[in-house]
Design an enzyme around this catalytic site. Structure first.
Site, PDB file in Angstrom:
ATOM      1  CE1 TYR A  99      -2.038  -4.878   5.226  1.00 53.10           C
ATOM      2  CE2 TYR A  99      -1.522  -4.550   2.907  1.00 53.10           C
ATOM      3  CZ  TYR A  99      -1.746  -4.029   4.169  1.00 53.10           C
ATOM      4  OH  TYR A  99      -1.670  -2.673   4.375  1.00 53.10           O
ATOM      5  NE  ARG A 143      -4.963   1.954   2.817  1.00 52.35           N
ATOM      6  CZ  ARG A 143      -4.449   3.001   2.173  1.00 52.35           C
ATOM      7  NH1 ARG A 143      -4.846   3.296   0.954  1.00 52.35           N
ATOM      8  NH2 ARG A 143      -3.550   3.756   2.751  1.00 52.35           N
ATOM      9  CB  THR A 147      -0.908   0.009   1.247  1.00 53.94           C
ATOM     10  OG1 THR A 147      -1.659  -1.192   1.291  1.00 53.94           O
ATOM     11  CG2 THR A 147      -1.852   1.193   1.219  1.00 53.94           C
ATOM     12  CB  ILE A 199       4.705  -4.971   7.767  1.00 56.43           C
ATOM     13  CG1 ILE A 199       5.266  -6.403   7.739  1.00 56.43           C
ATOM     14  CG2 ILE A 199       4.774  -4.338   6.377  1.00 56.43           C
ATOM     15  CD1 ILE A 199       4.515  -7.357   6.828  1.00 56.43           C
ATOM     16  CE  LYS A 214       0.992  -4.122   6.953  1.00 56.09           C
ATOM     17  NZ  LYS A 214       1.298  -3.242   5.789  1.00 56.09           N
TER      18      LYS A 214
END
Length: 294
Positions: A135, A140, A46, A206, A164
């Site tokens: 992820y 998002r 991202t 991360i 993540k």
């Protein structure tokens, strides 16, 4: 064995003012990260604005990063898509390029059931041999990968090794780790809660913050792992105002501005992302100075 432990940077992609990729600056950013103890580089996520890249650009950026890093630290390539076939293609190509692992986001916009998510990730994982991190970023994607699905994937699919977690939901993360029984490598996807995530068993973070403060983000993790929890927590809390400034507008708008202030890129963003608001930029600059990274 985990892909990495500690602070992995969700690295920016520097652009020239015309919007093309600035590989010279990208190389400088990579070298600065390695020199300041970053434990891994996560490229084309991202923060790297991969959503605005062509497939060719996406793979070229991964290739450049892998070659520049030259096995000094792990490189994890973002290869997710809301199209399963595209995620398979990008993952296979990243494996050929030489990435050490993959970060695959939940399909966005079209969304999916938990069973659909399971089938999506399994198909991607079955197409490669590299270790994969899921992820989970509902803000998002509009989709939440539930703890039970994460555990099922990590148990059933050999090369899906962890997640993540950018949900910001500590209770949900605690539930995940309580049912995982050690099969999930957890990484914080939220810079403001690295230490709480480490306390639940996370391997690291991360991090967007690592672009601006790589050594300090590494230290938050390394101090914790050394048993210096108080010192780790103090550094985490000191970083919170800067983290809040880095997320006062949509990521990566503020971090691109921060890196411009540090002279590491032009600050150029690709549409639909736009220049940071003046008041927010002033706040960011103040917090960078207070934290000692400007």
């Amino acid at each position: 064995m985990a892909i990495f432990e500690g602070a992995g940077v969700a690295i920016i992609t520097p652009f020239h003012t015309d919007g093309s990729i600035d590989y010279d600056k990208f190389g400088e950013v990579i070298e600065q990260q390695i020199a300041n103890q970053t434990d891994a580089i996560i490229v084309c996520g991202t923060t790297g604005e991969s959503a605005t890249m062509t497939h060719e650009e996406h793979l070229d950026v991964i290739r450049y990063c892998v070659e520049k890093v030259a096995h000094r630290i792990p490189v994890v390539a973002g290869t997710g898509s809301n199209c399963t076939e595209t995620a398979v293609y990008l993952s296979q190509e990243a494996e050929k390029i030489g990435a050490d692992g993959l970060l695959v986001v939940t399909p966005y916009y079209n969304k999916a059931t938990q069973n659909g998510l399971y089938q999506h990730f399994k198909m991607v994982a079955d197409s490669v041999k590299l270790p994969i991190l899921l992820y989970n970023v509902p803000s998002r994607t509009g989709t939440t990968l539930q703890p039970e699905t994460i555990v099922r994937l990590c148990r059933d699919v050999e090369n899906i090794v962890g997640v993540k977690d950018a949900t910001g939901n500590i209770s949900q993360t605690a539930h995940l780790m309580s049912i995982a029984d050690g099969c999930v490598d957890l990484y914080s996807g939220e810079d403001a809660i690295i230490v709480p995530m480490l306390s639940l068993g996370a391997k690291g973070v991360i991090s967007v913050l690592s672009n601006v403060a790589p050594q300090e983000t590494h230290q938050i993790c390394s101090l914790y792992f050394e048993g210096k929890v108080k010192e780790s927590c103090e550094l985490q809390l000191k970083a919170v105002p800067l983290v809040e400034a880095l997320f006062c507008e949509v990521n990566p708008i503020p971090v691109k501005k921060a890196m411009q202030l540090k002279g590491m890129c032009t600050g150029t963003l690709r549409m639909p992302l736009t220049e940071m608001e003046e008041a927010d930029a002033a706040r960011l600059e103040r917090e960078m100075k207070k934290f000692g990274v400007l």
